[in-house]
Write an enzyme that holds these catalytic residues in place. Structure first.
Site, PDB file in Angstrom:
ATOM      1  N   LYS A 105       0.818  -1.230   0.000  1.00 45.55           N
ATOM      2  CA  LYS A 105       0.000   0.000   0.000  1.00 45.55           C
ATOM      3  C   LYS A 105       0.843   1.268   0.000  1.00 45.55           C
ATOM      4  CE  LYS A 105       0.683  -1.392   4.319  1.00 45.55           C
ATOM      5  NZ  LYS A 105       0.710  -2.671   4.966  1.00 45.55           N
ATOM      6  N   VAL A 132      -5.229  -3.458   0.548  1.00 42.81           N
ATOM      7  CA  VAL A 132      -6.169  -2.872   1.511  1.00 42.81           C
ATOM      8  C   VAL A 132      -7.109  -3.969   2.010  1.00 42.81           C
ATOM      9  CG1 VAL A 132      -7.908  -1.101   1.942  1.00 42.81           C
ATOM     10  CG2 VAL A 132      -6.159  -0.712   0.197  1.00 42.81           C
ATOM     11  N   GLY A 134      -6.497  -6.882   3.371  1.00 39.07           N
ATOM     12  CA  GLY A 134      -6.054  -8.279   3.301  1.00 39.07           C
ATOM     13  C   GLY A 134      -6.994  -9.139   2.479  1.00 39.07           C
ATOM     14  N   GLY A 187       3.113 -11.020  19.072  1.00 32.14           N
ATOM     15  CA  GLY A 187       3.384 -10.873  17.632  1.00 32.14           C
ATOM     16  C   GLY A 187       2.235 -10.235  16.879  1.00 32.14           C
ATOM     17  N   GLU A 190       3.709  -4.680  15.637  1.00 31.89           N
ATOM     18  CA  GLU A 190       5.112  -4.614  15.229  1.00 31.89           C
ATOM     19  C   GLU A 190       5.984  -4.133  16.395  1.00 31.89           C
ATOM     20  OE1 GLU A 190       6.294  -5.308  12.181  1.00 31.89           O
ATOM     21  OE2 GLU A 190       4.369  -5.594  11.180  1.00 31.89           O
ATOM     22  N   ASP A 201      -0.388   3.741   8.076  1.00 37.21           N
ATOM     23  CA  ASP A 201      -0.840   2.584   7.297  1.00 37.21           C
ATOM     24  C   ASP A 201      -2.276   2.823   6.783  1.00 37.21           C
ATOM     25  OD1 ASP A 201      -0.635  -0.504   6.754  1.00 37.21           O
ATOM     26  OD2 ASP A 201      -2.487  -0.270   7.887  1.00 37.21           O
ATOM     27  N   LYS A 205      -3.836   3.339   2.815  1.00 39.25           N
ATOM     28  CA  LYS A 205      -4.967   2.533   2.340  1.00 39.25           C
ATOM     29  C   LYS A 205      -6.139   3.434   1.947  1.00 39.25           C
ATOM     30  CE  LYS A 205      -3.606  -1.476   5.124  1.00 39.25           C
ATOM     31  NZ  LYS A 205      -3.739  -2.120   6.440  1.00 39.25           N
ATOM     32  N   GLY A 302      -2.189 -10.563   8.087  1.00 41.35           N
ATOM     33  CA  GLY A 302      -1.747 -11.939   8.339  1.00 41.35           C
ATOM     34  C   GLY A 302      -1.265 -12.568   7.047  1.00 41.35           C
TER      35      GLY A 302
HETATM   36  N1  HSE Z   1      -0.247  -3.468   9.788  1.00 44.24           N
HETATM   37  C1  HSE Z   1      -1.470  -3.638   9.077  1.00 44.24           C
HETATM   38  C2  HSE Z   1      -2.634  -3.729  10.039  1.00 44.24           C
HETATM   39  C3  HSE Z   1      -1.526  -4.874   8.229  1.00 44.24           C
HETATM   40  O1  HSE Z   1      -2.431  -3.762  11.249  1.00 44.24           O
HETATM   41  O2  HSE Z   1      -3.763  -3.749   9.578  1.00 44.24           O
HETATM   42  C4  HSE Z   1      -0.881  -4.715   6.906  1.00 44.24           C
HETATM   43  O3  HSE Z   1      -1.491  -3.713   6.158  1.00 44.24           O
END
Ligand code: HSE
Length: 428
Positions: A105, A132, A134, A187, A190, A201, A205, A302
């Protein structure tokens, strides 16, 4: 049977997920589509790095030209992430006539026009369903299924990490820092969460979604952005008492007066479908003149959901080009730049820490009413005031400029502004 050769750029979490899924799907694609997908080369930075056992290490290379210059490779799956060199190499592949599948993205949002031009010049398609939401098929829906709609508004939860953090803060009464540490240990966030929690992020998107929905490129520089790190338990509990939940939303509107786009934490009415989106799930709630309200919901992140969306793009690309039909453009849009709204109307949540003295509330109320801002609800919970008073105001919809001006005019000796949040205003 048609053999198609595929090159991968990158073999991290997503890239190795793609190779695994491709191996799993191969027999089905052969049977269902008479297509035999063969990975010919996988570009990696470090050849000595340990890879999962399902990655065929004989395909690994650190020479990008083994993917980008091989005429037999017609499909490139970009799994490097980040802006550079991903954007440059995707452009190179497209200009060479290779169809590209990506989940990147950041590269898309920052290099939209260049990628579009490269796609046109090479007559090759760029597929980015996984960029966008997933596994949630929002790109194809905007690109194809809703073409007969004029979409005027979209509001989305498109960052799973922040939705997960806010969900746990709401349900478990935990503070942001504690939930974050726990999510990092599991996990689910990040080690450096900045891009997620500061809304970057979601901003990338939103730029992609708006550019498709409104047929006009919305650069990230036109998106106002606010993260969620300043949301406290006080805000979560106040919102609940007022009948709302706090979500990090990406919001865009397109009206005759202009476009408006922002990412910010907002109060969402508890009965709104977005309020029920929990954990790391994503959802896009949109309105079109023919389809009315619609919500698309699914797993936004994921390895498997992302790799699955990329694989769907890949088979679409293969089927689309197998009979040499003209490739689709990566985005249809107008050349004219977007006109941005000068002011917006929204209800606001304002949390104040105030001196508990006569006249403080009257001064706050006067500052609001002088600017035509009506108060819809007021909370002053005695138990939450450690010193002085905690006053929370929910306004009626008002000009945002007026609300900001009213807040700036509060008497700073008596009132401290702790948090100001917008309220999602869809009429449901
Ligand atoms: N880091 C993003 C989120 C996933 O937490 O949605 C990848 O775009």
């Amino acid at each position: 049977m048609k053999t198609v050769y595929i090159g991968l750029l990158g073999c991290g979490n997503i890239g190795s997920g793609v190779t695994k899924l491709l191996a799993e799907m191969r027999a089905e694609w052969r049977e269902n589509y008479q297509v035999d997908p063969v990975v010919k080369a996988i570009l990696v930075r470090d050849l000595s790095k340990q890879r999962p056992e399902y990655v065929d290490t004989s395909l690994l290379t650190d020479d990008k030209d083994r993917v980008l210059m091989d005429p037999e490779i017609r499909y490139v799956v970009e799994c490097l992430g980040g802006e550079h060199p991903s954007a440059d190499w995707m452009c190179e592949a497209l200009r060479a006539g290779k169809h590209v599948v990506t989940a990147n993205k950041m590269a898309l949002a920052l290099h939209w026009r260049e990628l579009h031009d490269a796609s046109e010049s090479g007559r090759a398609s760029l597929y980015f369903e996984a960029a966008v939401g997933g596994a949630m098929p929002i790109i194809k829906i905007l690109h194809d299924s809703l073409q007969a709609n004029r979409i005027d508004r979209l509001t989305a939860i498109i960052n799973g990490t922040t939705n997960y953090l806010l969900t746990r803060m709401t349900e478990e009464g935990l503070d942001y820092q504690d939930v974050l540490k726990d999510a990092q240990a599991l996990g689910l966030a990040e080690p450096d969460p900045t891009a997620d929690v500061e809304g970057e992020d979601a901003m990338y998107k939103l730029s992609i979604l708006s550019s498709l929905a409104f047929h006009r490129h919305l650069p990230v520089t036109d998106i106002e952005r606010e993260g969620m790190t300043h949301i406290t338990q006080d805000d979560i509990r106040n919102a609940e008492e007022l009948g709302y939940r706090i979500k990090l939303l990406a919001h865009a509107t397109n009206t005759a007066e202009g476009m408006d786009a922002y990412v910010s934490p907002m109060l969402v009415p508890a009965h709104h479908p977005l309020a029920s989106v929990q954990g790391a799930f994503n959802a896009v709630f949109l309105h079109g003149h023919a389809c009315g309200d619609m919500m698309i919901y699914g797993r936004g992140a994921g390895s498997a959901p992302t790799a699955g969306a990329m694989m769907s793009d890949l088979i679409n690309a293969i089927l689309q080009t197998a009979d040499d039909r003209a490739p689709q453009a990566s985005a249809r849009e107008n050349e004219a730049p977007a006109v941005m709204l000068k002011d917006r109307v929204s209800a606001f949540y304002i949390r104040l820490s105030a001196q508990d003295t006569t006249g403080v509330l009257a001064q706050v109320a006067a500052s609001l009413s002088e600017r035509q801002i009506g108060v819809k609800a007021l909370l002053q919970p005695v138990e939450r005031a450690t010193e002085g008073a905690q006053i929370t105001i929910l306004t009626h919809p008002a000009s945002e400029k007026n609300v900001r001006a009213a807040i700036a005019a509060f008497d700073k000796r008596a009132v401290r502004v702790m948090n100001v949040l917008r309220v999602e205003a869809s009429d449901l």
